[in-house]
Design an enzyme around this catalytic site. Structure first.
Site, PDB file in Angstrom:
ATOM      1  N   GLN A  78     -38.043  14.812  29.877  1.00  0.00           N
ATOM      2  CA  GLN A  78     -37.761  16.247  29.910  1.00  0.00           C
ATOM      3  C   GLN A  78     -36.503  16.576  29.113  1.00  0.00           C
ATOM      4  O   GLN A  78     -35.508  15.863  29.181  1.00  0.00           O
ATOM      5  CB  GLN A  78     -37.609  16.707  31.358  1.00  0.00           C
ATOM      6  CG  GLN A  78     -37.760  18.192  31.537  1.00  0.00           C
ATOM      7  CD  GLN A  78     -37.971  18.569  32.989  1.00  0.00           C
ATOM      8  OE1 GLN A  78     -38.413  17.758  33.800  1.00  0.00           O
ATOM      9  NE2 GLN A  78     -37.660  19.803  33.330  1.00  0.00           N
ATOM     10  N   SER A 129     -37.644   8.477  32.125  1.00  0.00           N
ATOM     11  CA  SER A 129     -37.966   9.312  33.279  1.00  0.00           C
ATOM     12  C   SER A 129     -39.429   9.761  33.230  1.00  0.00           C
ATOM     13  O   SER A 129     -40.329   8.925  33.346  1.00  0.00           O
ATOM     14  CB  SER A 129     -37.004  10.507  33.347  1.00  0.00           C
ATOM     15  OG  SER A 129     -37.162  11.227  34.550  1.00  0.00           O
ATOM     16  N   LEU A 130     -39.695  11.041  33.041  1.00  0.00           N
ATOM     17  CA  LEU A 130     -41.074  11.532  32.904  1.00  0.00           C
ATOM     18  C   LEU A 130     -41.846  10.723  31.870  1.00  0.00           C
ATOM     19  O   LEU A 130     -43.039  10.457  32.035  1.00  0.00           O
ATOM     20  CB  LEU A 130     -41.031  13.017  32.523  1.00  0.00           C
ATOM     21  CG  LEU A 130     -42.266  13.790  32.125  1.00  0.00           C
ATOM     22  CD1 LEU A 130     -42.637  13.631  30.659  1.00  0.00           C
ATOM     23  CD2 LEU A 130     -43.471  13.470  33.005  1.00  0.00           C
ATOM     24  N   ARG A 176     -45.545  16.304  40.323  1.00  0.00           N
ATOM     25  CA  ARG A 176     -44.181  15.765  40.315  1.00  0.00           C
ATOM     26  C   ARG A 176     -43.185  16.844  39.899  1.00  0.00           C
ATOM     27  O   ARG A 176     -42.125  17.007  40.510  1.00  0.00           O
ATOM     28  CB  ARG A 176     -44.110  14.573  39.353  1.00  0.00           C
ATOM     29  CG  ARG A 176     -42.728  13.919  39.198  1.00  0.00           C
ATOM     30  CD  ARG A 176     -42.844  12.773  38.194  1.00  0.00           C
ATOM     31  NE  ARG A 176     -41.624  12.005  38.040  1.00  0.00           N
ATOM     32  CZ  ARG A 176     -40.690  12.219  37.120  1.00  0.00           C
ATOM     33  NH1 ARG A 176     -40.837  13.242  36.268  1.00  0.00           N
ATOM     34  NH2 ARG A 176     -39.624  11.449  37.027  1.00  0.00           N
ATOM     35  N   HIS A 185     -32.896  12.463  39.643  1.00  0.00           N
ATOM     36  CA  HIS A 185     -32.447  11.066  39.771  1.00  0.00           C
ATOM     37  C   HIS A 185     -31.197  10.942  40.636  1.00  0.00           C
ATOM     38  O   HIS A 185     -30.305  10.149  40.349  1.00  0.00           O
ATOM     39  CB  HIS A 185     -32.264  10.430  38.391  1.00  0.00           C
ATOM     40  CG  HIS A 185     -33.525  10.376  37.609  1.00  0.00           C
ATOM     41  ND1 HIS A 185     -34.561   9.528  37.927  1.00  0.00           N
ATOM     42  CD2 HIS A 185     -33.953  11.122  36.548  1.00  0.00           C
ATOM     43  CE1 HIS A 185     -35.566   9.729  37.082  1.00  0.00           C
ATOM     44  NE2 HIS A 185     -35.231  10.693  36.248  1.00  0.00           N
ATOM     45  N   GLN A 232     -38.360   5.695  41.300  1.00  0.00           N
ATOM     46  CA  GLN A 232     -37.741   6.292  40.113  1.00  0.00           C
ATOM     47  C   GLN A 232     -37.177   7.692  40.366  1.00  0.00           C
ATOM     48  O   GLN A 232     -36.199   8.115  39.749  1.00  0.00           O
ATOM     49  CB  GLN A 232     -38.780   6.337  38.982  1.00  0.00           C
ATOM     50  CG  GLN A 232     -38.266   6.797  37.643  1.00  0.00           C
ATOM     51  CD  GLN A 232     -39.247   7.718  36.937  1.00  0.00           C
ATOM     52  OE1 GLN A 232     -39.633   8.747  37.466  1.00  0.00           O
ATOM     53  NE2 GLN A 232     -39.655   7.334  35.744  1.00  0.00           N
TER      54      GLN A 232
END
Length: 312
Positions: free
Chosen positions: A11, A91-92, A116, A201, A250
């Site tokens: 992102q 991440s994503l 998500r 996170h 995660q």
């Protein structure tokens, strides 16, 4: 023997116009993007191609848009015979890596990342959490600062360990501000408050993690055909059950991106291909390793043709 890694952006790399050229000039990309519209039952492609930016950057839209554009670019690379020895995603982007490695189907990945994104948007009320990029302080010193603030009962932690001296912190707004001030006192070169919709996170994302775990439980995962370097520990993973657990973890865990690049270098990767919009990850690779590596960005037909010429 030198190896190739595919890296998939997270992102922040989204922008209006993403994937449009691929859609207009490549049959498989068009089919994939049309499929995404059908799976989600709303015109994701319209947001990808035309924006507006304020809607595209919303987490529940940005995440499926990035996944879709990345996999559209991946399809063209595959058609040209360019394949990876390892994959990783920021991440994503880890979901795109798992599609690339055969762990998740595109349909299941797209459905999950849409949820998500919604869970992450809903986890913390607007204004309660924050994220900030701290430049010029190494992780050990920054960890000392976050620990000092957390001693007062507030939540703040290292969230994205992107490159040497480039780390993002995440947590409660007041705690992040305290660490920002302490970092300036310690000589940070730059402190940048990020425009994000939540403290990603960080432990504040626990409600999103719990919901995602329930969503992922019935989703079929396959063992990876190509090893994936996991965000949570920067180690390669192939076992389906391990990968599923790591995806859950995660959500509240730091993204060990610098460690991921160093692990790939240790595995003899010398060619890094950022697959999808933007060139954020390409820049981070160069910050970790300036010499002896080839770094490419695969986001449109011209850039993909260049990769084919140079790799094959």
């Amino acid at each position: 023997m030198s190896k190739v890694a595919f890296l998939f952006p997270g992102q922040g790399s989204q922008h209006a116009g993403m994937g449009k050229e691929l859609y207009e000039h490549h049959t498989k990309a068009k089919s994939l993007i049309d499929e995404a519209d059908n799976i989600l039952d709303y015109p994701l492609s319209g947001l990808m191609f035309n924006g507006p930016e304020e809607h595209l950057k919303k987490t529940e839209n940005a995440q499926p848009a990035l996944l879709t554009t990345s996999i559209a670019a991946l399809e063209l690379l595959k058609e040209k015979g360019v394949t990876p020895d390892y994959t990783a995603g920021h991440s994503l982007g880890e979901y795109s890596a798992l599609v690339s490695s055969g762990v998740l189907s595109f349909k299941n990945a797209l459905t999950v990342v849409r949820q998500r994104g919604l869970f992450m948007e809903e986890a913390v009320p607007s204004g309660v959490g924050a994220m900030s990029a701290i430049m010029g302080i190494e992780r050990e010193e920054l960890e000392t600062l976050t620990s000092k603030v957390e001693e007062d009962g507030e939540i703040v932690q290292l969230a994205n360990l992107n490159a040497p001296g480039q780390i993002v912190i995440s947590g409660a707004d007041s705690a992040v501000k305290k660490v920002e001030e302490l970092a300036r006192e310690k000589g940070a070169k730059r402190v940048i408050s990020l425009e994000v919709s939540g403290p990603f996170h960080s432990k504040l994302m626990q409600p999103a993690q719990d919901k995602l775990e329930s969503v992922l439980e019935p989703v079929p995962f396959s063992d990876a055909e190509v090893p994936v370097i996991a965000n949570v520990n920067a180690q390669e993973a192939t076992d389906a059950s391990v990968i599923k657990n790591q995806l859950v973890e995660q959500v509240t865990s730091p993204v060990y991106w610098e460690d991921t690049i160093r692990r790939l270098l240790a595995l003899d990767v010398t060619t890094f291909v950022e697959v999808g919009p933007g060139n954020v990850l390409s820049g981070l690779v160069r910050r970790v390793q300036r010499r002896g590596v080839n770094v490419y960005s695969a986001q449109d037909i011209e850039s993909i043709e260049k990769i084919v010429e140079n790799i094959q």
